[in-house]
Design an enzyme around this catalytic site. Structure first.
Site, PDB file in Angstrom:
ATOM      1  N   ASN A  26      56.799  29.290   8.785  1.00 55.28           N
ATOM      2  CA  ASN A  26      57.290  30.508   8.157  1.00 55.28           C
ATOM      3  C   ASN A  26      58.810  30.601   8.314  1.00 55.28           C
ATOM      4  O   ASN A  26      59.377  30.170   9.320  1.00 55.28           O
ATOM      5  CB  ASN A  26      56.566  31.762   8.685  1.00 55.28           C
ATOM      6  CG  ASN A  26      56.548  31.891  10.184  1.00 55.28           C
ATOM      7  OD1 ASN A  26      56.590  30.905  10.903  1.00 55.28           O
ATOM      8  ND2 ASN A  26      56.472  33.110  10.670  1.00 55.28           N
ATOM      9  N   GLU A  60      52.221  28.330   5.026  1.00 60.15           N
ATOM     10  CA  GLU A  60      51.408  27.641   4.024  1.00 60.15           C
ATOM     11  C   GLU A  60      52.216  27.390   2.752  1.00 60.15           C
ATOM     12  O   GLU A  60      52.113  26.333   2.130  1.00 60.15           O
ATOM     13  CB  GLU A  60      50.165  28.478   3.683  1.00 60.15           C
ATOM     14  CG  GLU A  60      49.210  28.690   4.844  1.00 60.15           C
ATOM     15  CD  GLU A  60      49.517  29.922   5.685  1.00 60.15           C
ATOM     16  OE1 GLU A  60      50.699  30.305   5.795  1.00 60.15           O
ATOM     17  OE2 GLU A  60      48.574  30.491   6.238  1.00 60.15           O
ATOM     18  N   CYS A 118      55.767  32.272   3.977  1.00 58.00           N
ATOM     19  CA  CYS A 118      54.733  31.868   4.936  1.00 58.00           C
ATOM     20  C   CYS A 118      54.737  30.358   5.147  1.00 58.00           C
ATOM     21  O   CYS A 118      55.206  29.586   4.291  1.00 58.00           O
ATOM     22  CB  CYS A 118      53.359  32.293   4.429  1.00 58.00           C
ATOM     23  SG  CYS A 118      53.027  34.053   4.595  1.00 58.00           S
ATOM     24  N   CYS A 140      47.146  34.713   5.124  1.00 62.76           N
ATOM     25  CA  CYS A 140      47.236  36.001   4.439  1.00 62.76           C
ATOM     26  C   CYS A 140      46.628  35.878   3.038  1.00 62.76           C
ATOM     27  O   CYS A 140      46.376  34.771   2.542  1.00 62.76           O
ATOM     28  CB  CYS A 140      48.682  36.482   4.375  1.00 62.76           C
ATOM     29  SG  CYS A 140      49.682  35.652   3.117  1.00 62.76           S
TER      30      CYS A 140
HETATM   31  N1  THU Z   1      52.556  34.268   8.265  1.00 59.85           N
HETATM   32  C1  THU Z   1      52.399  32.990   7.817  1.00 59.85           C
HETATM   33  O1  THU Z   1      53.336  32.188   7.858  1.00 59.85           O
HETATM   34  N2  THU Z   1      51.178  32.633   7.340  1.00 59.85           N
HETATM   35  C2  THU Z   1      50.102  33.469   7.285  1.00 59.85           C
HETATM   36  O2  THU Z   1      49.114  33.145   6.671  1.00 59.85           O
HETATM   37  C3  THU Z   1      50.149  34.751   8.008  1.00 59.85           C
HETATM   38  C4  THU Z   1      51.517  35.283   8.216  1.00 59.85           C
HETATM   39  C5  THU Z   1      53.888  34.674   8.761  1.00 59.85           C
HETATM   40  C6  THU Z   1      54.648  35.560   7.810  1.00 59.85           C
HETATM   41  C7  THU Z   1      55.594  36.274   8.748  1.00 59.85           C
HETATM   42  O3  THU Z   1      56.746  35.456   8.930  1.00 59.85           O
HETATM   43  C8  THU Z   1      54.837  36.330  10.065  1.00 59.85           C
HETATM   44  O4  THU Z   1      53.763  35.391   9.954  1.00 59.85           O
HETATM   45  C9  THU Z   1      54.265  37.712  10.385  1.00 59.85           C
HETATM   46  O5  THU Z   1      53.540  38.199   9.317  1.00 59.85           O
END
Ligand code: THU
Length: 130
Positions: A39, A52, A50, A83
């Protein structure tokens, strides 16, 4: 290196000064290649991306468009759950039965298929008339 270890390693590079929640993702394509992402947050919060999404962008930039397997890891109390937006992004390139392993840094893992994570996904075929 296992897919989960690749996700664990790239997680260290996450830029998460706002949430302090580092996430690592790794995906394998049918060719056997592995693409990783973490992220990347931003002072303008909605501009953050994110883990992913980063891995998917690396895969597409390398000329591949099929995901066979995914691993995601974070220092979360339960195996980190992609998410909603990332479930949709993964479903663009992964078959419904492709496995997604979700993990904690502490070592707990849980594996679900894409269709379990996003039942009834909106797909390209959803826009084609029968
Ligand atoms: N986050 C991800 O990178 N992937 C996910 O599927 C869940 C959330 C990150 C986004 C943000 O930088 C942090 O986690 C908190 O939400």
């Amino acid at each position: 290196m296992s897919l989960l270890d690749a996700a664990r390693t790239v997680r260290e590079n996450a830029w998460a000064p706002y949430s302090k929640f580092k996430v690592g993702a790794a995906l394998r394509t049918p060719s056997g290649a592995v693409y990783v992402g973490c992220n990347v947050e931003n002072a303008a919060y909605p501009e953050g991306t994110c883990a992913e999404a980063g891995a998917i962008a690396a895969m597409v930039a390398a000329g591949e468009t099929e995901i066979a397997e995914v691993a995601v890891i974070a220092d979360s109390p339960d195996p980190v759950s992609p998410c909603g937006g990332c479930r949709q992004k993964l479903a663009e390139f992964a078959a419904p039965d492709a496995p997604v392993t979700m993990a904690t840094i502490a070592g707990v893992t849980e594996t679900r298929t894409i269709s379990e994570l996003l039942p009834g996904a909106f797909r390209k075929s959803s826009m084609e008339k029968g």
